[in-house]
Design a protein around this motif. Structure first.
Motif, PDB file in Angstrom:
ATOM      1  N   SER A 170      86.726 -34.931 -38.083  1.00 17.08           N
ATOM      2  CA  SER A 170      85.890 -35.949 -38.731  1.00 17.08           C
ATOM      3  C   SER A 170      84.880 -35.264 -39.640  1.00 17.08           C
ATOM      4  CB  SER A 170      85.174 -36.799 -37.684  1.00 17.08           C
ATOM      5  OG  SER A 170      84.327 -36.012 -36.865  1.00 17.08           O
ATOM      6  N   VAL A 171      84.769 -35.776 -40.863  1.00 18.84           N
ATOM      7  CA  VAL A 171      83.981 -35.101 -41.899  1.00 18.84           C
ATOM      8  C   VAL A 171      83.129 -36.116 -42.654  1.00 18.84           C
ATOM      9  CG1 VAL A 171      84.090 -33.634 -43.944  1.00 18.84           C
ATOM     10  CG2 VAL A 171      85.873 -33.450 -42.205  1.00 18.84           C
ATOM     11  N   ALA A 172      81.914 -35.712 -42.996  1.00 16.28           N
ATOM     12  CA  ALA A 172      81.085 -36.465 -43.944  1.00 16.28           C
ATOM     13  C   ALA A 172      80.768 -35.549 -45.109  1.00 16.28           C
ATOM     14  CB  ALA A 172      79.809 -36.958 -43.285  1.00 16.28           C
ATOM     15  N   TRP A 173      80.437 -36.130 -46.250  1.00 18.40           N
ATOM     16  CA  TRP A 173      80.124 -35.306 -47.411  1.00 18.40           C
ATOM     17  C   TRP A 173      79.320 -36.098 -48.431  1.00 18.40           C
ATOM     18  CZ3 TRP A 173      84.597 -37.635 -46.277  1.00 18.40           C
ATOM     19  CH2 TRP A 173      85.185 -38.468 -47.230  1.00 18.40           C
ATOM     20  N   CYS A 174      78.591 -35.351 -49.241  1.00 16.39           N
ATOM     21  CA  CYS A 174      77.910 -35.880 -50.417  1.00 16.39           C
ATOM     22  C   CYS A 174      77.790 -34.721 -51.391  1.00 16.39           C
ATOM     23  CB  CYS A 174      76.533 -36.444 -50.079  1.00 16.39           C
ATOM     24  SG  CYS A 174      75.692 -37.168 -51.525  1.00 16.39           S
ATOM     25  N   ILE A 184      71.569 -37.039 -41.482  1.00 13.69           N
ATOM     26  CA  ILE A 184      72.138 -38.381 -41.318  1.00 13.69           C
ATOM     27  C   ILE A 184      73.557 -38.269 -40.774  1.00 13.69           C
ATOM     28  CG2 ILE A 184      72.854 -40.475 -42.519  1.00 13.69           C
ATOM     29  CD1 ILE A 184      70.535 -40.006 -44.468  1.00 13.69           C
ATOM     30  N   ALA A 185      74.342 -37.357 -41.330  1.00 12.63           N
ATOM     31  CA  ALA A 185      75.717 -37.177 -40.866  1.00 12.63           C
ATOM     32  C   ALA A 185      75.757 -36.819 -39.389  1.00 12.63           C
ATOM     33  CB  ALA A 185      76.403 -36.096 -41.690  1.00 12.63           C
ATOM     34  N   ALA A 186      74.808 -35.999 -38.952  1.00 12.94           N
ATOM     35  CA  ALA A 186      74.785 -35.581 -37.548  1.00 12.94           C
ATOM     36  C   ALA A 186      74.579 -36.767 -36.615  1.00 12.94           C
ATOM     37  CB  ALA A 186      73.697 -34.536 -37.339  1.00 12.94           C
ATOM     38  N   GLN A 187      73.874 -37.786 -37.080  1.00 10.44           N
ATOM     39  CA  GLN A 187      73.622 -38.961 -36.248  1.00 10.44           C
ATOM     40  C   GLN A 187      74.906 -39.732 -35.927  1.00 10.44           C
ATOM     41  OE1 GLN A 187      70.624 -41.372 -38.163  1.00 10.44           O
ATOM     42  NE2 GLN A 187      69.254 -39.618 -38.461  1.00 10.44           N
ATOM     43  N   ASP A 191      82.137 -34.060 -37.025  1.00 10.62           N
ATOM     44  CA  ASP A 191      82.353 -32.633 -36.790  1.00 10.62           C
ATOM     45  C   ASP A 191      81.745 -31.754 -37.877  1.00 10.62           C
ATOM     46  OD1 ASP A 191      83.906 -33.295 -34.552  1.00 10.62           O
ATOM     47  OD2 ASP A 191      85.744 -33.396 -35.751  1.00 10.62           O
ATOM     48  N   ALA A 192      81.747 -32.242 -39.127  1.00 11.09           N
ATOM     49  CA  ALA A 192      81.348 -31.383 -40.243  1.00 11.09           C
ATOM     50  C   ALA A 192      80.708 -32.200 -41.356  1.00 11.09           C
ATOM     51  CB  ALA A 192      82.557 -30.627 -40.783  1.00 11.09           C
ATOM     52  N   PHE A 193      79.910 -31.512 -42.169  1.00  9.44           N
ATOM     53  CA  PHE A 193      79.308 -32.104 -43.355  1.00  9.44           C
ATOM     54  C   PHE A 193      79.462 -31.122 -44.505  1.00  9.44           C
ATOM     55  CE2 PHE A 193      75.650 -32.982 -46.195  1.00  9.44           C
ATOM     56  CZ  PHE A 193      75.956 -34.299 -46.517  1.00  9.44           C
ATOM     57  N   GLU A 208      71.291 -26.531 -34.567  1.00  9.83           N
ATOM     58  CA  GLU A 208      70.668 -27.265 -33.462  1.00  9.83           C
ATOM     59  C   GLU A 208      71.330 -28.620 -33.199  1.00  9.83           C
ATOM     60  OE1 GLU A 208      66.373 -27.379 -33.755  1.00  9.83           O
ATOM     61  OE2 GLU A 208      66.350 -25.365 -34.630  1.00  9.83           O
ATOM     62  N   GLN A 209      71.955 -29.201 -34.226  1.00 13.45           N
ATOM     63  CA  GLN A 209      72.600 -30.491 -34.049  1.00 13.45           C
ATOM     64  C   GLN A 209      74.101 -30.378 -33.807  1.00 13.45           C
ATOM     65  OE1 GLN A 209      70.582 -33.870 -36.374  1.00 13.45           O
ATOM     66  NE2 GLN A 209      70.293 -32.109 -37.728  1.00 13.45           N
TER      67      GLN A 209
END
Length: 250
Positions: A170-174, A184-187, A191-193, A208-209
């Motif tokens: 699972s991935v988020a990106w900007c 925000i992605a960590a919330q 798995d990754a940003f 830490e997150q």
């Protein structure tokens, strides 16, 4: 094509009015009324302007244009030279910042997802003007393998913060300078940003997150949206289009 027709189409296509931005979106420097050839590029730097003039462009279409919030207002030095070159060559400068990041088809986030093979890509609704996207890889890979995959896709090795053998799916990106959206992605328990840039604080936040962070380059992550937009305009209106990449390691 008339300049006014092009700017009106882009304002609607990119939904410019929906965004609170740091620079004006649309026509920034007025040139020829008739537009037959468009040169696209990431940033309206002097080399790109000069190449656009050499290639006979009527319009230069970029992601990073001019007149950013809080920059000096005087037209002197570097800014004067850039604007002078545009005016002398009768080239229109059109810049689209956040609207191009967010567009669901030709936007920087959408095109980066396709480039990296991320599926089910969509913006996180109601957060950061829809600029943070999320999706997943077809199958889980190690964090180190995902780093290699990003490097292969973008032609630039990203900085990876995290644990090499952790599984990523699972991935988020900007794209661009959005490293602080990591929090925000960590919330969302992803798995990754991925973003373009990195700050000193990013290291601690990622570690830490417990989220893998990839700084893949501001320029590299935002090279594909402006190309896709230029190609779209060429198809829709029969305009000549050429993308010019001014290499940038940042």
């Amino acid at each position: 094509m008339k300049r006014a027709e092009l700017t009106a189409y882009l304002a609607e296509f990119l939904q410019v009015d929906k965004f609170r931005d740091y620079a004006p979106n649309g026509l920034q420097v007025e040139g020829s009324e008739e537009i037959h050839k468009i040169v696209t590029g990431v940033t309206a730097c002097q080399p790109l302007i000069e190449i656009a003039a050499e290639r006979g462009a009527d319009a230069l279409l970029v992601h990073h244009g001019f007149f950013w919030k809080s920059e000096p207002e005087q037209i002197v030095g570097m800014k004067q030279r850039r604007i002078k070159a545009l005016l002398l060559n009768d080239i229109n400068l059109l810049g689209y910042h956040l609207p191009l990041d967010a567009h669901p088809v030709v936007g920087n986030n959408a095109t980066l997802a396709r480039k990296l093979g991320i599926v089910d890509a969509e913006p996180i609704e109601g957060v950061a003007q829809g600029l943070i996207w999320r999706g997943k890889l077809e199958s889980a890979v190690t964090a180190s393998q995902f780093k290699a995959d990003i490097a292969a896709a973008l032609g630039r090795e990203p900085l990876h913060i995290g644990t090499d053998d952790r599984k990523v799916q699972s991935v988020a990106w900007c794209t661009g300078g959005a490293q602080d959206y990591l929090d925000i992605a960590a919330q969302y328990g992803l798995d990754a940003f991925i973003s373009g840039e990195v700050s000193e604080r990013t290291f601690h936040s990622a570690m830490e997150q417990g989220i893998e962070y990839y700084s893949a380059g501001h320029h590299a992550t935002e090279s594909y949206g402006i190309q896709a937009l230029g190609e779209h305009l060429a198809r829709e209106f029969g305009l000549e289009h050429e993308f010019v990449d001014i290499s940038n390691p940042i």
